[in-house]
Design a protein around this motif. Structure first.
Motif, PDB file in Angstrom:
ATOM      1  N   LEU A   7       0.833  -1.206   0.000  1.00 50.89           N
ATOM      2  CA  LEU A   7       0.000   0.000   0.000  1.00 50.89           C
ATOM      3  C   LEU A   7       0.866   1.255   0.000  1.00 50.89           C
TER       4      LEU A   7
ATOM      5  N   LEU B 202       1.850   1.767  -3.584  1.00 47.01           N
ATOM      6  CA  LEU B 202       0.730   2.315  -4.335  1.00 47.01           C
ATOM      7  C   LEU B 202       0.601   3.817  -4.081  1.00 47.01           C
TER       8      LEU B 202
ATOM      9  N   ALA C  20      -5.683   4.219   0.396  1.00 49.49           N
ATOM     10  CA  ALA C  20      -5.291   2.853   0.039  1.00 49.49           C
ATOM     11  C   ALA C  20      -5.659   1.873   1.150  1.00 49.49           C
TER      12      ALA C  20
ATOM     13  N   HIS D 193      -8.314  -1.106   0.612  1.00 54.20           N
ATOM     14  CA  HIS D 193      -7.790  -2.469   0.676  1.00 54.20           C
ATOM     15  C   HIS D 193      -7.853  -3.052   2.089  1.00 54.20           C
TER      16      HIS D 193
END
Length: 247
Positions: free
Chosen positions: A23, A26, A77, A81
């Motif tokens: 994450l 990302l 994120a 997620h």
């Protein structure tokens, strides 16, 4: 007198199972437009420092605005997620029982000192059902300051109120890295270290922890450690710190 317990999160209460790094990658790409090929050291380090040093590894110079974009992306994120985090990560053995046992004790207030961004810290504990006993307003988080010891100072101030600071002997830091221990010592706060991360019990003792536990699996041992450190301050510089300061 109320006692403030300041928990670290990663490798003390939870493990993300590798999702945390994914994450971060990302969010780094979203904030900088660059794929994260490698990440700076993260153990005991605050999120702004991790972001800045990771950016340097990619030849990027960043400012506070870049970090704020990264922080917003990282928070989103974790929200997006959270199911993946729940599936691959886990609460560490004894973490839930420890939080509940302390909550059952009168005069104990639990909060967090973490290098995580505040919103991410909350999401991580919520995902594993560990957030209910935490006084979030009394904590210190990575988006508050780059320096971990300053987060302990901030938590002591927030817990006591704007006009005063909680006395060090009325607090305790619980974490898994030498950085957690050193941040406590910088504020004369006792430290209980748990060797549930990458640092060994010997390394945690060398950093100057008052008590070192292998993990949180034995709630009785944790409660004993809290009794041992009650009313104690911890400000002496360990030999390992003296060696580091000379390098």
């Amino acid at each position: 007198m109320e006692r403030l317990v300041l928990w670290d999160i990663d490798h003390t209460l939870i493990s993300t199972g590798g999702v945390g790094r994914e994450l971060s990658a990302l969010a780094f790409r979203q904030a900088t437009g660059v794929e994260m090929r490698e990440q700076a050291a993260v153990e005991g380090i605050t999120e702004p420092v991790i972001f800045r040093e990771t950016a340097k590894l990619h030849g990027l110079a960043t400012d506070r605005g870049d970090f704020e974009r990264f922080a917003a992306a990282l928070t989103q994120a974790h929200l997006t997620h959270s199911a993946q985090l729940r599936e691959r990560g886990h609460a560490l053995p004894g973490a839930a029982a420890a939080l509940e046992a302390l909550a059952a004790k009168s005069g104990i207030r639990q909060s967090v000192v973490s290098g995580n961004i505040g919103a991410v810290a909350r999401i991580k504990l919520e995902v594993f059902g560990l957030d209910r006993r935490i006084d979030w307003e009394a904590g210190g988080y990575g988006d508050d300051d780059d320096v971990r010891s300053a987060l302990v100072t901030l938590a002591l101030t927030r817990a006591a109120g704007r006009s005063e600071v909680l006395r060090p002997e009325n607090a305790v830091v619980i974490g898994d890295t030498p950085a957690d221990v050193e941040a406590a010592r910088a504020n004369s706060v006792p430290a209980i270290a748990v060797a549930s991360g990458r640092s060994s019990q010997a390394q945690l003792r060398a950093a100057g922890a008052d008590v070192v536990l292998p993990d949180l699996a034995d709630t009785g041992r944790l409660l004993d450690a809290l009794r041992q450190t009650s009313g104690r301050t911890n400000s002496a510089v360990p030999a390992s710190s003296e060696r580091r300061s000379a390098t």
